[in-house]
Motif scaffolding. Sequence first.
Motif, short mmCIF file in Angstrom:
data_model
loop_
_atom_site.label_atom_id
_atom_site.label_comp_id
_atom_site.label_asym_id
_atom_site.label_seq_id
_atom_site.Cartn_x
_atom_site.Cartn_y
_atom_site.Cartn_z
N LYS A 1 0.83 -1.19 0.00
CA LYS A 1 0.00 0.00 0.00
C LYS A 1 0.88 1.26 0.00
N PRO A 2 0.39 2.34 -0.61
CA PRO A 2 1.14 3.59 -0.54
C PRO A 2 1.09 4.14 0.89
N PHE A 3 2.16 4.81 1.29
CA PHE A 3 2.15 5.46 2.59
C PHE A 3 1.11 6.58 2.59
N PRO A 4 0.68 7.02 3.78
CA PRO A 4 -0.32 8.08 3.87
C PRO A 4 0.10 9.32 3.07
N ASN A 5 -0.85 9.86 2.35
CA ASN A 5 -0.72 11.14 1.63
C ASN A 5 0.19 11.09 0.39
N VAL A 6 0.71 9.91 0.06
CA VAL A 6 1.60 9.83 -1.09
C VAL A 6 0.88 10.15 -2.40
N ILE A 7 -0.23 9.49 -2.64
CA ILE A 7 -0.93 9.65 -3.92
C ILE A 7 -1.44 11.07 -4.08
N ASP A 8 -2.09 11.59 -3.07
CA ASP A 8 -2.65 12.94 -3.14
C ASP A 8 -1.55 13.98 -3.35
N THR A 9 -0.44 13.83 -2.64
CA THR A 9 0.65 14.79 -2.75
C THR A 9 1.30 14.73 -4.13
N ILE A 10 1.47 13.53 -4.67
CA ILE A 10 2.04 13.40 -6.01
C ILE A 10 1.16 14.10 -7.04
N ARG A 11 -0.14 13.95 -6.89
CA ARG A 11 -1.05 14.62 -7.84
C ARG A 11 -0.98 16.14 -7.69
N LYS A 12 -0.85 16.62 -6.46
CA LYS A 12 -0.74 18.07 -6.23
C LYS A 12 0.57 18.61 -6.79
N LEU A 13 1.65 17.86 -6.61
CA LEU A 13 2.94 18.29 -7.13
C LEU A 13 2.91 18.36 -8.65
N LYS A 14 2.30 17.36 -9.28
CA LYS A 14 2.17 17.35 -10.73
C LYS A 14 1.35 18.55 -11.20
N ALA A 15 0.26 18.80 -10.51
CA ALA A 15 -0.62 19.92 -10.88
C ALA A 15 0.08 21.26 -10.73
N SER A 16 1.05 21.32 -9.82
CA SER A 16 1.78 22.57 -9.60
C SER A 16 2.91 22.79 -10.61
N GLY A 17 3.09 21.81 -11.49
CA GLY A 17 4.07 21.97 -12.55
C GLY A 17 5.40 21.26 -12.32
N LYS A 18 5.49 20.46 -11.26
CA LYS A 18 6.73 19.75 -10.99
C LYS A 18 6.85 18.52 -11.91
N THR A 19 8.09 18.18 -12.26
CA THR A 19 8.37 16.95 -13.00
C THR A 19 8.71 15.88 -11.98
N LEU A 20 7.97 14.77 -12.02
CA LEU A 20 8.14 13.70 -11.05
C LEU A 20 8.70 12.45 -11.73
N ALA A 21 9.69 11.85 -11.07
CA ALA A 21 10.31 10.64 -11.60
C ALA A 21 10.53 9.66 -10.46
N ILE A 22 10.69 8.39 -10.81
CA ILE A 22 10.98 7.35 -9.82
C ILE A 22 12.34 6.74 -10.16
N ALA A 23 13.19 6.60 -9.14
CA ALA A 23 14.48 5.94 -9.29
C ALA A 23 14.55 4.86 -8.22
N SER A 24 14.48 3.60 -8.63
CA SER A 24 14.37 2.50 -7.68
C SER A 24 15.19 1.30 -8.11
N SER A 25 15.67 0.54 -7.12
CA SER A 25 16.42 -0.68 -7.40
C SER A 25 15.51 -1.85 -7.80
N ARG A 26 14.21 -1.62 -7.80
CA ARG A 26 13.29 -2.63 -8.34
C ARG A 26 13.46 -2.77 -9.84
N SER A 27 12.87 -3.80 -10.39
CA SER A 27 12.85 -3.96 -11.85
C SER A 27 11.82 -2.98 -12.43
N ARG A 28 12.01 -2.65 -13.70
CA ARG A 28 11.06 -1.75 -14.37
C ARG A 28 9.65 -2.34 -14.37
#
Length: 212
Positions: free
Chosen positions: A86-113
């Motif tokens: 599950k996503p941690f609290p407020n992760v999804i909502d905050t990501i959407r707000k950051l995107k709406a504010s014009g930020k570029t969001l990326a993920i860098a993880s040791s998981r597989s694509r």
Amino acid sequence: MNIRTIILDFDGTMGDSRSLIVRTLQQTICECRLPRRTDEECAATIGLPLYQAFVSLFGISDADGQRCADTYRRIFMENKQEMTVKPFPNVIDTIRKLKASGKTLAIASSRSRQSLVEYVKQYDIMDCISCIVASDDIENAKPAPDMVLRVLELTGGTPDTTLTVGDMTYDIDMGRTAGTLTCGVTYGNGTREDLSDADFLIDDFSELMSLL
């Protein structure tokens, strides 16, 4: 701050995957007949590529680490059918707000694509994430700067306008080495002491909004 690009770790930063990862690590250790390790020792490897996690825990060769990683992946596929990340609290909502504010969001993880894309789709934020850089996309894993540098290459960002966010020292060291600002999240797998080299610390993902 003039932050335009935000690079996010996944495990322990976006998704609460500790229980699933530690359980799978312990089962893999048992099946591979390796010496017992505590849950805390297992959790301390979160953020490393899988084979490196086993190399770090047991001092084995890269080849043996890869064999353990193959076993881990099989067990992980079984475990994730009953254990959701599950996503941690407020992760999804905050990501959407950051995107709406014009930020570029990326993920860098040791998981597989494949794994990362699956979770991003599950969280319904594909439209918010400009790019994903996974372990199979780069030569040198965290804490090397390769993931951050690849994100900047793909997004046209610059280190001085980028914030790298993560829960482990690997994330902070990666961002610092690449020349970005760094932010540690205290609710994941790293302690405040572990994250003391970060430029910022937050206790809740939503604090990114006020930080920026």
